[in-house]
Enzyme design. Structure first.
Site, PDB file in Angstrom:
ATOM      1  N   GLY A  48      24.257  18.014   6.896  1.00 40.19           N
ATOM      2  CA  GLY A  48      23.392  18.848   7.727  1.00 40.19           C
ATOM      3  C   GLY A  48      24.269  19.620   8.679  1.00 40.19           C
ATOM      4  N   GLU A  49      23.958  19.525   9.935  1.00 42.31           N
ATOM      5  CA  GLU A  49      24.749  20.230  10.945  1.00 42.31           C
ATOM      6  C   GLU A  49      25.145  19.189  11.984  1.00 42.31           C
ATOM      7  OE1 GLU A  49      26.662  22.608  13.364  1.00 42.31           O
ATOM      8  OE2 GLU A  49      24.835  21.716  14.158  1.00 42.31           O
ATOM      9  N   SER A  50      26.450  18.929  12.054  1.00 40.19           N
ATOM     10  CA  SER A  50      26.889  17.754  12.808  1.00 40.19           C
ATOM     11  C   SER A  50      26.614  17.852  14.309  1.00 40.19           C
ATOM     12  CB  SER A  50      28.365  17.480  12.539  1.00 40.19           C
ATOM     13  OG  SER A  50      29.137  18.621  12.815  1.00 40.19           O
ATOM     14  N   CYS A  80      29.311  14.616   4.119  1.00 41.76           N
ATOM     15  CA  CYS A  80      29.500  15.920   4.739  1.00 41.76           C
ATOM     16  C   CYS A  80      29.375  15.851   6.266  1.00 41.76           C
ATOM     17  CB  CYS A  80      28.569  16.952   4.109  1.00 41.76           C
ATOM     18  SG  CYS A  80      29.179  18.633   4.345  1.00 41.76           S
ATOM     19  N   ARG A 100      36.021  20.353  10.834  1.00 41.99           N
ATOM     20  CA  ARG A 100      34.775  20.995  10.375  1.00 41.99           C
ATOM     21  C   ARG A 100      35.055  22.289   9.627  1.00 41.99           C
ATOM     22  NH1 ARG A 100      30.487  21.712  15.021  1.00 41.99           N
ATOM     23  NH2 ARG A 100      29.243  22.274  13.222  1.00 41.99           N
ATOM     24  N   ILE A 129      29.625  22.009   0.624  1.00 44.79           N
ATOM     25  CA  ILE A 129      28.894  23.072   1.321  1.00 44.79           C
ATOM     26  C   ILE A 129      29.408  23.121   2.767  1.00 44.79           C
ATOM     27  CG2 ILE A 129      26.630  23.942   2.024  1.00 44.79           C
ATOM     28  CD1 ILE A 129      25.434  22.146  -0.237  1.00 44.79           C
ATOM     29  N   ARG A 130      30.162  24.159   3.073  1.00 46.50           N
ATOM     30  CA  ARG A 130      30.787  24.274   4.409  1.00 46.50           C
ATOM     31  C   ARG A 130      31.345  22.909   4.852  1.00 46.50           C
ATOM     32  NH1 ARG A 130      26.318  27.146   4.316  1.00 46.50           N
ATOM     33  NH2 ARG A 130      25.030  25.641   5.391  1.00 46.50           N
ATOM     34  N   HIS A 165      28.413  16.444  -1.268  1.00 45.24           N
ATOM     35  CA  HIS A 165      26.993  16.065  -1.277  1.00 45.24           C
ATOM     36  C   HIS A 165      26.628  15.313  -2.555  1.00 45.24           C
ATOM     37  CE1 HIS A 165      25.209  18.263   2.188  1.00 45.24           C
ATOM     38  NE2 HIS A 165      26.352  18.900   2.100  1.00 45.24           N
ATOM     39  N   GLU A 167      24.200  13.549  -3.286  1.00 45.73           N
ATOM     40  CA  GLU A 167      22.755  13.537  -3.576  1.00 45.73           C
ATOM     41  C   GLU A 167      22.325  14.776  -4.364  1.00 45.73           C
ATOM     42  OE1 GLU A 167      24.174  14.396  -0.876  1.00 45.73           O
ATOM     43  OE2 GLU A 167      23.068  15.959   0.176  1.00 45.73           O
TER      44      GLU A 167
HETATM   45  N1  GLN Z   1      29.466  22.488   8.333  1.00 48.38           N
HETATM   46  C1  GLN Z   1      28.577  21.429   8.727  1.00 48.38           C
HETATM   47  C2  GLN Z   1      28.989  20.852  10.061  1.00 48.38           C
HETATM   48  O1  GLN Z   1      30.057  21.113  10.508  1.00 48.38           O
HETATM   49  C3  GLN Z   1      28.533  20.343   7.670  1.00 48.38           C
HETATM   50  C4  GLN Z   1      27.966  20.927   6.399  1.00 48.38           C
HETATM   51  C5  GLN Z   1      27.208  19.964   5.551  1.00 48.38           C
HETATM   52  O2  GLN Z   1      26.821  18.858   5.940  1.00 48.38           O
HETATM   53  N2  GLN Z   1      26.907  20.404   4.353  1.00 48.38           N
HETATM   54  O3  GLN Z   1      28.250  20.134  10.654  1.00 48.38           O
END
Ligand code: GLN
Length: 192
Positions: A48-50, A80, A100, A129-130, A165, A167
């Site tokens: 997600g977004e940390s 992630c 990150r 993903i990122r 990921h 999942e």
């Molecule tokens: N770029 C996100 C972060 O820094 C992590 C990306 C992800 O969980 N797919 O939080």
């Protein structure tokens, strides 16, 4: 008895993890407040977004009970953003420093076949993903897989964390690792 596995559900793709766990015979439970952690045999910290996730953990008073749960040896899978949330600068449950968005702007998202040490069955298709990578790590942290020389899967005792990921593909080996280990704990065994 089916192991009860929590999925931190403050933000991110927790629902997919919950359905994978259910498919593997575990009893998933979404975790939003400290009481949701009671009696868990395992836990997933999803992607997600940390920053958002860390703020949610603080807001809900989840940091300390999460630390207690994981430090008690509860099998844990971070994916992630979950890898970032577990690191030295956040919950401090994994002796690593995650970088990150480490793969840079040009390659924000990609797939790669990774060799995961200790996992039978050949390479694993990994969706990034990122994604972060592990920039620094302590001696107790075992590197299980690397991409371009950077650790993207690590394990420290009961805590497994991957930069990708699992999942989002059909390969269930990482979730199975968690469910099996959580099942041992639930049924009185000692996970190796
Ligand atoms: N770029 C996100 C972060 O820094 C992590 C990306 C992800 O969980 N797919 O939080």
């Amino acid at each position: 008895m089916a192991p009860r596995i929590g999925v931190l559900a403050l933000q991110g793709d927790f629902e997919v993890h919950a359905s994978v766990l259910e498919e593997l015979g575990a009893e998933p439970r979404v975790v939003r407040v400290p009481e949701d952690l009671e009696g868990l045999d395992g836990i997933v910290i999803p992607g997600g977004e940390s920053t958002t996730m860390s703020m949610g953990i603080e807001r809900e008073g989840l940091a300390e009970p999460l630390r207690q749960l994981v430090e008690a040896g509860t099998p844990t899978l971070g994916t992630c953003a979950g890898l970032i949330v577990l690191d030295r600068d956040h919950l401090g449950l994994l002796d690593v420093r995650a970088e990150r968005n480490a793969f840079g702007r040009q390659v924000r998202s990609f797939e790669s076949d990774v060799e995961l040490r200790g996992l039978d069955g050949g390479t694993l298709r990994a969706v990034f993903i990122r994604a972060p990578w592990v920039e620094e790590r302590g001696e107790e942290v075992e590197v299980l897989a690397e991409v371009d020389g950077h650790p993207v899967a690590v394990r420290q005792g009961n805590v497994m964390a991957v930069a990708f990921h699992p999942e989002l593909t059909d390969d269930r080996r990482l979730h199975r690792w968690l469910v099996e280990r959580a099942g041992l704990g639930r049924n009185g065994g000692t996970p190796a």
